[in-house]
Design a protein around this motif. Structure first.
Motif, mmCIF file in Angstrom:
data_model
loop_
_atom_site.group_PDB
_atom_site.id
_atom_site.type_symbol
_atom_site.label_atom_id
_atom_site.label_comp_id
_atom_site.label_asym_id
_atom_site.label_seq_id
_atom_site.Cartn_x
_atom_site.Cartn_y
_atom_site.Cartn_z
ATOM 1 N N LEU A 1 -6.852 2.877 1.762
ATOM 2 C CA LEU A 1 -8.017 2.041 1.457
ATOM 3 C C LEU A 1 -8.112 0.878 2.425
ATOM 4 O O LEU A 1 -9.185 0.462 2.809
ATOM 5 C CB LEU A 1 -7.921 1.524 0.026
ATOM 6 N N HIS B 1 -8.173 0.151 5.477
ATOM 7 C CA HIS B 1 -8.353 0.608 6.842
ATOM 8 C C HIS B 1 -8.802 -0.539 7.733
ATOM 9 O O HIS B 1 -8.958 -1.671 7.287
ATOM 10 C CB HIS B 1 -9.362 1.757 6.868
ATOM 11 N N MET C 1 0.835 -1.200 0.000
ATOM 12 C CA MET C 1 0.000 0.000 0.000
ATOM 13 C C MET C 1 0.870 1.249 0.000
ATOM 14 O O MET C 1 1.787 1.366 0.810
ATOM 15 C CB MET C 1 -0.850 0.014 1.276
ATOM 16 N N LEU D 1 -2.483 6.171 -0.016
ATOM 17 C CA LEU D 1 -3.762 5.469 -0.037
ATOM 18 C C LEU D 1 -4.056 4.907 1.337
ATOM 19 O O LEU D 1 -3.210 4.308 1.969
ATOM 20 C CB LEU D 1 -3.709 4.336 -1.055
ATOM 21 N N ILE E 1 -10.162 7.350 -1.087
ATOM 22 C CA ILE E 1 -11.595 7.294 -1.328
ATOM 23 C C ILE E 1 -12.318 7.573 -0.018
ATOM 24 O O ILE E 1 -12.151 6.854 0.964
ATOM 25 C CB ILE E 1 -12.006 5.918 -1.879
ATOM 26 N N PHE F 1 -7.271 1.780 -6.770
ATOM 27 C CA PHE F 1 -7.485 3.226 -6.799
ATOM 28 C C PHE F 1 -6.166 3.977 -6.756
ATOM 29 O O PHE F 1 -5.178 3.501 -6.204
ATOM 30 C CB PHE F 1 -8.376 3.653 -5.631
ATOM 31 N N PRO G 1 -11.134 -3.039 9.734
ATOM 32 C CA PRO G 1 -12.428 -3.597 9.321
ATOM 33 C C PRO G 1 -13.579 -2.746 9.869
ATOM 34 O O PRO G 1 -13.546 -2.332 11.028
ATOM 35 C CB PRO G 1 -12.447 -4.984 9.950
ATOM 36 N N VAL G 2 -14.562 -2.486 9.017
ATOM 37 C CA VAL G 2 -15.670 -1.616 9.416
ATOM 38 C C VAL G 2 -16.412 -2.186 10.623
ATOM 39 O O VAL G 2 -16.788 -1.471 11.536
ATOM 40 C CB VAL G 2 -16.639 -1.412 8.232
ATOM 41 N N LYS H 1 -15.051 -3.959 4.355
ATOM 42 C CA LYS H 1 -14.076 -3.183 3.597
ATOM 43 C C LYS H 1 -14.648 -1.956 2.909
ATOM 44 O O LYS H 1 -14.036 -1.426 1.990
ATOM 45 C CB LYS H 1 -13.396 -4.102 2.571
ATOM 46 N N ARG H 2 -15.794 -1.491 3.340
ATOM 47 C CA ARG H 2 -16.349 -0.296 2.700
ATOM 48 C C ARG H 2 -15.449 0.910 2.957
ATOM 49 O O ARG H 2 -14.840 1.035 4.015
ATOM 50 C CB ARG H 2 -17.760 -0.028 3.231
ATOM 51 N N ALA H 3 -15.392 1.796 1.965
ATOM 52 C CA ALA H 3 -14.533 2.975 2.076
ATOM 53 C C ALA H 3 -14.998 3.853 3.223
ATOM 54 O O ALA H 3 -16.135 3.738 3.696
ATOM 55 C CB ALA H 3 -14.563 3.751 0.772
ATOM 56 N N LYS H 4 -14.102 4.742 3.632
ATOM 57 C CA LYS H 4 -14.440 5.669 4.714
ATOM 58 C C LYS H 4 -15.728 6.429 4.378
ATOM 59 O O LYS H 4 -15.896 6.914 3.257
ATOM 60 C CB LYS H 4 -13.304 6.685 4.896
ATOM 61 N N HIS I 1 -11.273 -9.868 9.117
ATOM 62 C CA HIS I 1 -11.876 -10.491 7.922
ATOM 63 C C HIS I 1 -12.044 -12.002 8.070
ATOM 64 O O HIS I 1 -13.100 -12.556 7.798
ATOM 65 C CB HIS I 1 -11.015 -10.247 6.680
ATOM 66 N N GLY J 1 -15.141 0.924 -2.919
ATOM 67 C CA GLY J 1 -13.926 1.716 -2.791
ATOM 68 C C GLY J 1 -12.819 1.063 -2.003
ATOM 69 O O GLY J 1 -12.223 1.673 -1.124
ATOM 70 N N THR J 2 -12.522 -0.202 -2.323
ATOM 71 C CA THR J 2 -11.429 -0.859 -1.619
ATOM 72 C C THR J 2 -10.492 -1.529 -2.611
ATOM 73 O O THR J 2 -10.733 -1.519 -3.820
ATOM 74 C CB THR J 2 -11.969 -1.846 -0.575
ATOM 75 N N ASP J 3 -9.408 -2.100 -2.099
ATOM 76 C CA ASP J 3 -8.363 -2.585 -2.996
ATOM 77 C C ASP J 3 -8.609 -4.005 -3.489
ATOM 78 O O ASP J 3 -8.231 -4.345 -4.598
ATOM 79 C CB ASP J 3 -6.999 -2.500 -2.308
#
Lengths: 195, 615
Positions: free
Chosen positions: A7, A9, A1, A5, B575, B571, A11-12, B214-217, A17, B134-136
């Motif tokens: 991206l 981040h 990475m 970037l 994002i 990307f 885990p929501v 993994k959803r974008a911010k 995972h 919006g993720t890798d």
């Protein structure tokens, strides 16, 4: 990475995972074994004498021993996770080793049960009860073997110079292992104890 | 739509600081095998799913043409290929009855398990989910790779049935025992379906974990495009439905190999007497339940119908909104309708079994729950119409296919209501009416939606524009031939033409239908060969297509923030999501669209620089 970037981040959901994936996989597994249990219930209700006779031919003391076996292995699995989380490597090796041995013991007892059946001329084609018995316990045994492979791998890795530190991964494996235990806890009374 | 793309300014540079880091990690060296064969990159896996399914589409289509030839001109040699087929399948080049049942079985098996499901979930979920949130990459890339490679293995297993004694599976794609409880071909079918089901479960697990984790911010669940929502809900069906099929076929396997009598009824006698080697002993230890298999099978295979159609509904929603330049009508209603269809999909399986001998009372409950599905389906149809109502509609190829989807899906949905009603189903069950229905929803519905999605995302997949003229030509040719091929099937179905019959003209009352069957066959052949235009277009544009801009359709969702042909990691800019995916005609922007990733304070400047920009 690249640093620009962000991206990848956290885990929501806050759940790793692999762990989330494992929970979803276990939901799928519940449905898989539910299919078998459904078929078992339907067939049992329409062939009661065959199923009662079949169950009476099974060796329930051995299966009870196996139940204890798996429950112990579940306990030691949980203790192995805790030990590794606290960084206690030798304890982890001890508990993980016991878990692995219990799994081996389970398969040995299963082997004794199967060969005893075969020597009495009982095969999956003998009756619909034994068709169900061998399918359900067979798939469960495959799951046990499927758990032993990563258990053995993590155990072996922890003896190497670099060791094994990823306790969260062991926790994910633990989820699977408790599930395998749980399936047996349903299989045992349904197959062995209902006459 | 080509005109739209060319009117955009070609801003060659991305103004933001991210440009310096563009493709940063796309350049680390990966071996050829890891990059193109055993790749863990979701875009490559999506392309693998797409190309595998395209191959199987041609195979399954060829089988369909053999079937059509036999129905139109029974006993006449198949043109071109008839003389090359072995004598076990054809006599004097004409389809033999045994081969006919194999064709019917394999056509459906391939189209369902190896074309529509892998395309709708494998290709679209893999390509769209990470890009649109919006993720890798996927949450579990290795699992994703395994999920793809199980498909060709399963496909080869099933197809190898053609080379074993007794031929491949021939009991229909539903493979009901006791007919399917013997023969190597059926065992191979069971193994193949088990493997492809495992692929489906692993895929669904990955799509769920990715969407949740993994959803974008800034992206809430209700900021996701409907494609992602639909794929998310489909994944739940895959994860919970497929394992039941796995247990059903496992038990069928035990019956096939050991004759356990789980599904084989007690003391089954067959006309040949040789179906099971131990004859009367079969099931002697307890009577099997053939209907039990049907229940377990349809517990998966009805939700499977929704696995095939829900992703397409999502894709079509996004395409319609983009090309009508309007927000989707009733976004949340669309999401809840998807959920309702998915939930109801699990409680209606019995409507496939009205004639199986199950209790009519139970049939009534299945009939009611089935009819209720018309409610969420209608919500979707009306919301699609609401979306395009008074929109600024662009008739580009993706949109034409999406509109084709709606019109044919409505037809298929309406004929579905006939079948949902038990007393009517008793009459039309196992006739060509049902063949017409399934093709209106699966070919007209799912496949037109798949075409729409393939054209729509082709620029992002390959960095090139497809040929618009060929695309339109392909659509109109397919749409016209499709309707002329499948609509008459309703009529011969109501006239009593059986669903699976080698030579219908052994019956006097079916003889008048031969000209209709010939009419259908002519358009089936035309339709089949029209698909070569699609294949040609996709392949030709790879090399000779115009280079695609970053956002050719001026759409709002996140995949269009990525470079025209995104490398590994997708990307080239951070994002963050600021709004929902359907902000068309927003007063905040000078343009008629406002993408999700544009910062509110910089709408005009950033949109100018990053949206239209070419690289």
């Amino acid at each position: 990475m690249s640093s620009a970037l962000s991206l990848a981040h956290e885990p929501v959901t806050g759940i790793r995972h692999g762990k989330l994936g494992m929970w979803i996989f276990l939901a799928s597994e519940v449905m898989f074994f539910s299919g078998f249990f459904t078929a078992f219930i339907i067939l049992r209700n329409t062939n009661l004498p065959v199923f009662a006779h079949g169950a009476s031919e099974l060796n329930w003391p051995l299966a009870a021993l196996n139940t204890v076996n798996l429950i112990v292995s579940s306990l030691t699995m949980a203790m192995a996770i805790l030990s590794l989380e606290h960084g206690n490597k030798s304890r982890f090796q001890l508990y993980m080793g016991i878990t692995f041995l219990c799994a081996c013991g389970f398969l040995v007892i299963k082997y004794i049960e199967y060969t005893a059946k075969f020597s009495h001329g009982i095969y999956p084609g003998t009756s619909s009860f034994f068709g169900m018995y061998f399918t359900m316990t067979g798939f469960h045994a495959i799951h046990v073997i499927g758990g032993m492979i990563p258990i053995g791998w993590m155990l072996a890795k922890s003896f190497t110079k670099r060791g094994y530190q990823d306790w969260e991964r062991v926790e994910i494996l633990g989820l699977y292992w408790h599930f395998v235990d749980l399936v047996w806890i349903f299989l045992f009374p349904v197959l062995y104890l209902i006459f | 739509m080509a005109a739209v793309a060319t009117t955009q300014h070609d801003h060659a540079h991305v103004a933001t600081h991210d440009a310096a880091h563009a493709h940063d990690h796309a350049h680390h060296s990966v071996s050829f095998i890891r990059k193109y064969i055993f790749s863990t990159d979701h875009k490559t896996i999506a392309k693998q799913f797409l190309s595998t399914s395209m191959f199987f589409l041609l195979v399954g289509g060829a089988f369909a043409l053999f079937i059509r030839w036999q129905l139109a001109y029974p006993g006449e040699p198949i043109p071109l290929v008839g003389k090359w087929l072995p004598d076990t399948l054809v006599s004097n080049g004409a389809v033999q009855p045994g081969f006919y049942t194999q064709l019917v079985t394999m056509h459906a098996t391939i189209m369902i398990f190896f074309v529509i499901i892998p395309m709708a979930t494998g290709a679209f979920a893999n390509f769209c989910i990470p890009l649109m949130i919006g993720t890798d990459d996927m949450a579990m890339p290795t699992v994703n790779m395994v999920s793809f490679w199980l498909v060709p293995i399963a496909g080869l297993t099933i197809m190898s049935g053609f080379f074993v004694e007794g031929g491949t599976a021939a009991a229909g794609w539903t493979n009901y025992p006791p007919l399917s409880a013997s023969g190597t071909g059926h065992t191979l079918w069971v193994i193949g379906v088990f493997l492809v089901g495992f692929s489906s479960i692993l895929g669904g697990m990955n799509y769920l974990a990715t969407t949740l984790n993994k959803r974008a911010k800034g992206m809430r669940m209700f900021d996701m495009p409907l494609t992602v929502w639909a794929l998310f809900i489909t994944s739940i069906l895959q994860v919970l439905g497929t394992p039941v099929l796995a247990s059903a076929v496992s038990l069928l396997f035990v019956d096939q190999v050991f004759h356990a009598g789980i599904f084989i009824p007690e003391n089954l006698l067959t006309s040949t007497g040789g179906l099971f080697p131990n004859g009367a002993n079969v099931g002697a230890g307890g009577g099997g339940q053939p209907v039990l298999f049907q229940h377990l099978f349809w517990f998966y295979s009805h939700p499977a119908v929704y696995i095939m159609i829900l992703p397409i509904m999502g894709v079509v929603s996004d395409i319609l909104a983009t090309f009508a330049r309007k927000a989707i009508f009733g976004y949340k209603a669309m999401v809840f309708a998807l959920m309702a269809i998915a939930f109801l999909g699990f409680v209606v399986w019995g409507h496939h079994m009205f004639l199986s001998g199950m209790s009519p009372l139970l049939g009534t409950t299945f009939m009611l729950s089935t009819i209720v599905i018309a409610v969420p389906s209608s919500i979707k149809i009306f919301n699609w119409l609401g979306t395009i109502w008074k929109g600024n509609i662009h008739f580009a190829t993706p949109n034409l296919n999406a509109l084709g989807f709606i019109s044919t899906f409505v037809c298929g949905g309406l004929s579905g209501i006939f079948m949902a009603i038990g007393p009517i189903d008793v009459y039309i069950h196992d006739t060509y009416f049902i063949v017409a229905h399934i093709h209106y929803v699966l070919f007209g519905g799912a496949l037109f939606g798949i075409f729409a999605g393939v054209y729509y995302w082709y620029p992002k997949m390959f960095g090139k524009m497809y040929n618009e003229t060929l695309g339109k030509f392909h659509f109109f040719l397919t749409f016209i031939t499709f309707n002329l091929c499948f609509f008459p099937m309703h009529m011969i179905g109501v006239g009593g033409h059986m669903r699976r019959i080698h030579d219908p003209y052994v019956y006097e009352f079916l003889k008048p239908f031969q000209p209709i069957n010939q009419f259908i066959t002519i358009f089936a052949i035309l339709m089949g060969f029209s698909q070569l235009i699609l294949i040609f277009n996709l392949l030709w544009s790879l090399k000779f297509g115009r280079t695609a801009p970053r956002n050719p359709w001026r759409a709002n969702s996140l995949e269009w923030a990525a470079p025209a042909h995104p490398g590994h990691g997708n990307f080239d800019r951070d994002i963050t999501v600021y709004r929902g995916p359907y902000e068309f005609a927003s007063p905040q922007s000078k343009r008629d669209y406002l993408p999700q990733w544009i910062r509110p304070a910089h709408v005009d400047a950033e949109q100018e620089a990053t949206v239209v920009g070419k690289h």
